[in-house]
Design a protein around this motif. Structure first.
Motif, mmCIF file in Angstrom:
data_model
loop_
_atom_site.group_PDB
_atom_site.id
_atom_site.type_symbol
_atom_site.label_atom_id
_atom_site.label_comp_id
_atom_site.label_asym_id
_atom_site.label_seq_id
_atom_site.Cartn_x
_atom_site.Cartn_y
_atom_site.Cartn_z
ATOM 1 N N ALA A 123 0.847 -1.195 0.000
ATOM 2 C CA ALA A 123 0.000 0.000 0.000
ATOM 3 C C ALA A 123 0.883 1.247 0.000
ATOM 4 C CB ALA A 123 -0.912 0.008 1.224
ATOM 5 N N VAL A 124 0.339 2.353 -0.489
ATOM 6 C CA VAL A 124 1.060 3.626 -0.488
ATOM 7 C C VAL A 124 0.187 4.687 0.164
ATOM 8 C CG1 VAL A 124 2.282 2.995 -2.602
ATOM 9 C CG2 VAL A 124 0.206 4.388 -2.759
ATOM 10 N N GLU A 125 0.838 5.732 0.622
ATOM 11 C CA GLU A 125 0.126 6.889 1.150
ATOM 12 C C GLU A 125 -0.057 7.880 0.012
ATOM 13 O OE1 GLU A 125 2.459 8.420 4.323
ATOM 14 O OE2 GLU A 125 2.489 6.517 5.437
ATOM 15 N N THR A 126 -1.291 8.197 -0.300
ATOM 16 C CA THR A 126 -1.570 9.042 -1.454
ATOM 17 C C THR A 126 -2.136 10.393 -1.045
ATOM 18 O OG1 THR A 126 -2.850 9.228 -3.512
ATOM 19 C CG2 THR A 126 -3.814 7.903 -1.735
ATOM 20 N N ARG A 127 -1.637 11.425 -1.678
ATOM 21 C CA ARG A 127 -2.158 12.773 -1.463
ATOM 22 C C ARG A 127 -3.265 13.107 -2.451
ATOM 23 N NH1 ARG A 127 3.617 16.056 -0.896
ATOM 24 N NH2 ARG A 127 4.357 14.996 1.000
ATOM 25 N N PRO A 129 -5.888 10.792 -4.143
ATOM 26 C CA PRO A 129 -6.480 9.479 -4.403
ATOM 27 C C PRO A 129 -7.270 9.395 -5.698
ATOM 28 C CG PRO A 129 -7.604 10.611 -2.588
ATOM 29 C CD PRO A 129 -6.373 11.395 -2.887
ATOM 30 N N SER A 134 -4.680 4.178 -2.875
ATOM 31 C CA SER A 134 -3.686 3.703 -1.899
ATOM 32 C C SER A 134 -3.217 2.283 -2.187
ATOM 33 C CB SER A 134 -4.265 3.778 -0.478
ATOM 34 O OG SER A 134 -5.424 2.979 -0.370
ATOM 35 N N ALA A 155 2.361 10.483 -4.027
ATOM 36 C CA ALA A 155 2.251 9.259 -3.232
ATOM 37 C C ALA A 155 3.638 8.841 -2.775
ATOM 38 C CB ALA A 155 1.586 8.142 -4.027
ATOM 39 N N ARG A 156 3.685 8.180 -1.604
ATOM 40 C CA ARG A 156 4.956 7.677 -1.090
ATOM 41 C C ARG A 156 4.683 6.587 -0.073
ATOM 42 N NH1 ARG A 156 9.105 9.354 1.448
ATOM 43 N NH2 ARG A 156 9.572 10.943 -0.096
ATOM 44 N N ASN A 157 5.736 5.905 0.354
ATOM 45 C CA ASN A 157 5.683 5.017 1.510
ATOM 46 C C ASN A 157 7.030 5.112 2.219
ATOM 47 O OD1 ASN A 157 7.461 3.447 0.020
ATOM 48 N ND2 ASN A 157 6.037 1.768 -0.304
ATOM 49 N N ASP A 158 7.301 4.203 3.152
ATOM 50 C CA ASP A 158 8.514 4.351 3.945
ATOM 51 C C ASP A 158 9.792 4.045 3.169
ATOM 52 O OD1 ASP A 158 8.015 1.643 3.736
ATOM 53 O OD2 ASP A 158 8.444 1.194 5.831
ATOM 54 N N GLN A 162 6.494 7.351 -4.431
ATOM 55 C CA GLN A 162 5.811 6.326 -5.215
ATOM 56 C C GLN A 162 5.095 6.887 -6.435
ATOM 57 O OE1 GLN A 162 5.741 2.955 -4.794
ATOM 58 N NE2 GLN A 162 7.204 3.075 -3.117
#
Length: 233
Positions: A123-127, A129, A134, A155-158, A162
């Motif tokens: 999953a990703v964190e999306t600004r 959507p 996500s 979008a990004r993750n740790d 992304q």
């Protein structure tokens, strides 16, 4: 409308992305950069076409690093020039995984080793959507991009960024295009990598099969949203 689809090797096709573009009436011109018989010696000669003959350029994934010119040869410079010319002339570019890293490098960003590989469904964190959900999205990469200075990270993750958009163009680090058949092929070619990172290759294929209907819906929604963003729909 015409789309140039750059497929860097024989086992990384456009998959669901290509299918959705055809659904929307695009005529696809597929450019295979490294033929199957040259996979171990990918420093081939490539004549990239001018982007002016197309309404869209799509650059897909690859098993190599964008900055590994000694291994893959000078064709990467030709591709970066093509992506830069396309974007600067108003032809939107969609970059996927390696293609996203190439777009970042072409537009003033760069490519670096990721702190750890990503393989499997993540999953990703999306600004945004409406552009990028996500997920989960399928990942298979060892590098990450440095976002171009004029781009907007969406979008990004740790592990890192992304997705970004810049003008009419866009890049994603993950693989919206995957199907069960594509992942099955990657499972065969990348079994050593997959197992070395504590994953069971068969479970990866089974998980893909389980997620396939929802993943296809997300991929279609992603392509539709990108085309709206690019002014092509």
């Amino acid at each position: 409308m015409r789309a140039l689809v750059i497929e860097h090797d024989a086992i990384t096709p456009a998959g669901t992305i290509g299918d959705r573009l055809v659904h929307h009436g695009f005529e696809l011109t597929r450019l295979l950069v490294v033929p199957e018989e040259r996979h171990q010696t990918p420093d081939v000669e490539v004549d990239f076409p001018a982007p002016s003959g197309f309404d869209l350029v799509v650059s897909m994934g690859a098993p190599w690093s964008v900055d590994a010119e000694e291994e893959i040869g000078t064709w990467i410079g030709g591709e970066l020039a093509l992506l830069r010319e396309a974007h600067d002339s108003g032809v939107p570019v969609l970059g996927v995984c390696f293609g996203g890293q190439a777009l970042a490098a072409a537009l003033g960003g760069g490519v670096e080793r990721a702190p750890r590989p990503e393989i499997g469904w993540v999953a990703v964190e999306t600004r945004e959507p409406r552009l990028v959900e996500s997920g989960p999205w399928f990942q298979y990469h060892f590098d990450r991009w440095v976002t171009p200075p004029d781009a907007v990270e969406i979008a990004r993750n740790d592990v890192g960024p992304q997705a970004f958009r810049i003008g009419r163009s866009m890049a994603v680090q993950f693989h919206p295009e995957v199907t069960v058949d594509i992942v099955r092929t990657w499972r065969k070619s990348g079994e050593k990598d997959i197992r070395s990172h504590g994953l069971d290759p068969d479970e990866l294929v089974d998980r893909t099969r389980e997620l396939a209907p929802a993943a296809e819906r997300r991929a279609h929604a992603f392509v539709d949203a990108f085309l709206r963003h690019a002014g092509l729909r």
